[in-house]
Design a protein around this motif. Structure first.
Motif, PDB file in Angstrom:
ATOM      1  N   GLY A   1       0.727  -1.274   0.094  1.00 22.63           N
ATOM      2  CA  GLY A   1       0.070  -0.111   0.014  1.00 22.63           C
ATOM      3  C   GLY A   1       0.898   1.237  -0.100  1.00 22.63           C
ATOM      4  N   LEU A   2       0.390   2.195   0.301  1.00 22.09           N
ATOM      5  CA  LEU A   2       0.784   3.514   0.368  1.00 22.09           C
ATOM      6  C   LEU A   2       2.062   3.647   1.344  1.00 22.09           C
ATOM      7  N   ARG A   3       1.679   3.113   2.446  1.00 24.35           N
ATOM      8  CA  ARG A   3       2.716   3.014   3.450  1.00 24.35           C
ATOM      9  C   ARG A   3       2.969   1.782   4.084  1.00 24.35           C
ATOM     10  N   PRO A   4       3.742   0.990   3.463  1.00 19.94           N
ATOM     11  CA  PRO A   4       4.259  -0.610   3.722  1.00 19.94           C
ATOM     12  C   PRO A   4       4.736  -0.494   4.872  1.00 19.94           C
ATOM     13  N   ALA A   5       4.371  -1.619   5.904  1.00 17.00           N
ATOM     14  CA  ALA A   5       4.650  -1.912   7.115  1.00 17.00           C
ATOM     15  C   ALA A   5       6.257  -2.275   7.249  1.00 17.00           C
ATOM     16  N   ALA A   6       6.685  -1.834   8.348  1.00 20.08           N
ATOM     17  CA  ALA A   6       8.070  -2.037   8.499  1.00 20.08           C
ATOM     18  C   ALA A   6       8.573  -3.599   8.532  1.00 20.08           C
ATOM     19  N   GLY A   7       9.638  -3.831   7.879  1.00 16.97           N
ATOM     20  CA  GLY A   7      10.067  -5.124   7.550  1.00 16.97           C
ATOM     21  C   GLY A   7       9.565  -5.801   6.264  1.00 16.97           C
ATOM     22  N   ARG A   8       8.819  -4.809   5.471  1.00 10.66           N
ATOM     23  CA  ARG A   8       8.394  -5.547   4.401  1.00 10.66           C
ATOM     24  C   ARG A   8       9.256  -4.862   2.955  1.00 10.66           C
ATOM     25  N   PRO A   9       9.689  -5.305   2.230  1.00  8.78           N
ATOM     26  CA  PRO A   9      10.410  -4.953   1.064  1.00  8.78           C
ATOM     27  C   PRO A   9       9.720  -3.914   0.182  1.00  8.78           C
ATOM     28  N   GLY A  10      10.306  -3.688  -0.786  1.00  3.50           N
ATOM     29  CA  GLY A  10       9.414  -3.006  -2.124  1.00  3.50           C
ATOM     30  C   GLY A  10       8.995  -1.696  -1.744  1.00  3.50           C
ATOM     31  N   VAL A  11       8.413  -1.226  -2.842  1.00  2.56           N
ATOM     32  CA  VAL A  11       7.731   0.370  -2.860  1.00  2.56           C
ATOM     33  C   VAL A  11       6.270   0.139  -3.048  1.00  2.56           C
ATOM     34  N   PRO A  12       5.453   1.370  -2.747  1.00  2.00           N
ATOM     35  CA  PRO A  12       3.993   1.142  -2.834  1.00  2.00           C
ATOM     36  C   PRO A  12       3.419   0.896  -4.226  1.00  2.00           C
ATOM     37  N   GLY A  13       2.456  -0.052  -4.278  1.00  2.00           N
ATOM     38  CA  GLY A  13       2.054  -0.717  -5.459  1.00  2.00           C
ATOM     39  C   GLY A  13       2.829  -1.834  -6.217  1.00  2.00           C
ATOM     40  N   GLU A  14       3.811  -2.445  -5.332  1.00  2.00           N
ATOM     41  CA  GLU A  14       4.573  -3.659  -5.880  1.00  2.00           C
ATOM     42  C   GLU A  14       4.040  -4.557  -4.891  1.00  2.00           C
ATOM     43  N   VAL A  15       3.962  -5.792  -5.842  1.00  4.27           N
ATOM     44  CA  VAL A  15       3.576  -6.979  -5.255  1.00  4.27           C
ATOM     45  C   VAL A  15       4.997  -7.638  -4.769  1.00  4.27           C
ATOM     46  N   ILE A  16       4.803  -8.277  -3.435  1.00  6.48           N
ATOM     47  CA  ILE A  16       5.947  -8.907  -2.725  1.00  6.48           C
ATOM     48  C   ILE A  16       5.349 -10.440  -2.210  1.00  6.48           C
ATOM     49  N   TYR A  17       6.273 -11.236  -1.864  1.00  7.02           N
ATOM     50  CA  TYR A  17       5.784 -12.735  -1.861  1.00  7.02           C
ATOM     51  C   TYR A  17       6.482 -13.126  -0.369  1.00  7.02           C
ATOM     52  N   PHE A  18       5.583 -13.489   0.300  1.00  2.63           N
ATOM     53  CA  PHE A  18       6.037 -14.253   1.426  1.00  2.63           C
ATOM     54  C   PHE A  18       6.533 -15.549   1.525  1.00  2.63           C
ATOM     55  N   ASP A  19       7.624 -15.965   1.700  1.00  2.00           N
ATOM     56  CA  ASP A  19       7.975 -17.374   1.260  1.00  2.00           C
ATOM     57  C   ASP A  19       8.119 -18.081   2.585  1.00  2.00           C
ATOM     58  N   PRO A  20       7.052 -19.191   2.891  1.00  6.76           N
ATOM     59  CA  PRO A  20       6.783 -19.709   4.271  1.00  6.76           C
ATOM     60  C   PRO A  20       8.223 -20.423   4.398  1.00  6.76           C
ATOM     61  N   ARG A  21       8.990 -20.894   3.712  1.00  5.24           N
ATOM     62  CA  ARG A  21      10.303 -21.718   3.772  1.00  5.24           C
ATOM     63  C   ARG A  21      11.452 -20.886   4.592  1.00  5.24           C
ATOM     64  N   SER A  22      11.434 -19.788   4.080  1.00  2.00           N
ATOM     65  CA  SER A  22      12.305 -18.750   4.915  1.00  2.00           C
ATOM     66  C   SER A  22      11.863 -17.803   5.751  1.00  2.00           C
ATOM     67  N   SER A  23      10.479 -17.694   5.900  1.00  2.03           N
ATOM     68  CA  SER A  23       9.826 -16.702   6.708  1.00  2.03           C
ATOM     69  C   SER A  23      10.466 -15.360   6.188  1.00  2.03           C
ATOM     70  N   ASP A  24      10.333 -15.207   5.041  1.00  2.04           N
ATOM     71  CA  ASP A  24      10.912 -13.847   4.660  1.00  2.04           C
ATOM     72  C   ASP A  24      10.172 -13.344   3.383  1.00  2.04           C
ATOM     73  N   TRP A  25      10.271 -12.058   3.187  1.00  5.30           N
ATOM     74  CA  TRP A  25       9.549 -11.490   2.304  1.00  5.30           C
ATOM     75  C   TRP A  25      10.391 -11.292   0.961  1.00  5.30           C
ATOM     76  N   THR A  26       9.935 -11.534  -0.325  1.00  5.79           N
ATOM     77  CA  THR A  26      10.833 -11.316  -1.381  1.00  5.79           C
ATOM     78  C   THR A  26      10.111 -10.356  -2.516  1.00  5.79           C
ATOM     79  N   ARG A  27      10.935  -9.397  -2.949  1.00  3.04           N
ATOM     80  CA  ARG A  27      10.425  -8.496  -3.914  1.00  3.04           C
ATOM     81  C   ARG A  27       9.994  -9.074  -5.388  1.00  3.04           C
TER      82      ARG A  27
END
Length: 149
Positions: free
Chosen positions: A75-101
């Protein structure tokens, strides 16, 4: 002319889209009880009553996969710890418990999701009978694998 002239709601799945033999569920506008696919509003806790001041400022969950992976539209203000920019789709990978741009807008991500790239994205995670296992699940169920694949 007799009967009700109002358009009828179509029967069958209408809550979103299931892709790659049900591996990926993209959330849509209405829930679909037939396949247990919730609406995008349910997944993201939209207010039940219209609230013109409400906005999903951090972003929206737009899809999930059977292993618990989540595709999230910043969104316009992505939460702390999430990568990327507003309007970008990111992926939470359960294997690594991390976000990927993904480095894709929502429109680009939707195009990518139906382009035939999903088998490459999930390369190394599919097992011989995955289609049968996924077909046995409702759309609101996932597969937990420990240790992760």
């Amino acid at each position: 002319m007799t009967g009700d002239a109002r358009p009828r709601r179509p029967r069958g799945p209408r809550g979103g889209i299931l892709l790659y033999d049900g591996w990926l569920g993209i959330f849509g506008g209405s829930p679909s009880a037939e396949v247990s696919l919730p609406s995008i509003g349910q997944v993201n806790a939209f207010p039940v009553d219209v609230d013109w001041t409400w906005t999903p400022t951090e972003g929206l969950i737009v899809a999930n996969d059977v292993l618990g992976g989540v595709f999230f539209l910043n969104g316009l203000r992505p939460a702390a710890g999430r990568p990327g920019v507003p309007g970008e789709v990111i992926y939470f990978d359960p294997r690594s418990s991390d976000w990927t741009r993904m480095r894709l807008s929502h429109r680009e991500w939707l195009t990518w999701s139906v382009s035939g790239e999903l088998p490459h994205f999930y390369d190394g995670l599919l097992w011989p009978r995955w289609r049968e296992d996924v077909a046995a699940l409702r759309s609101d169920q996932w597969i937990a694998v420990l240790p992760s694949l």
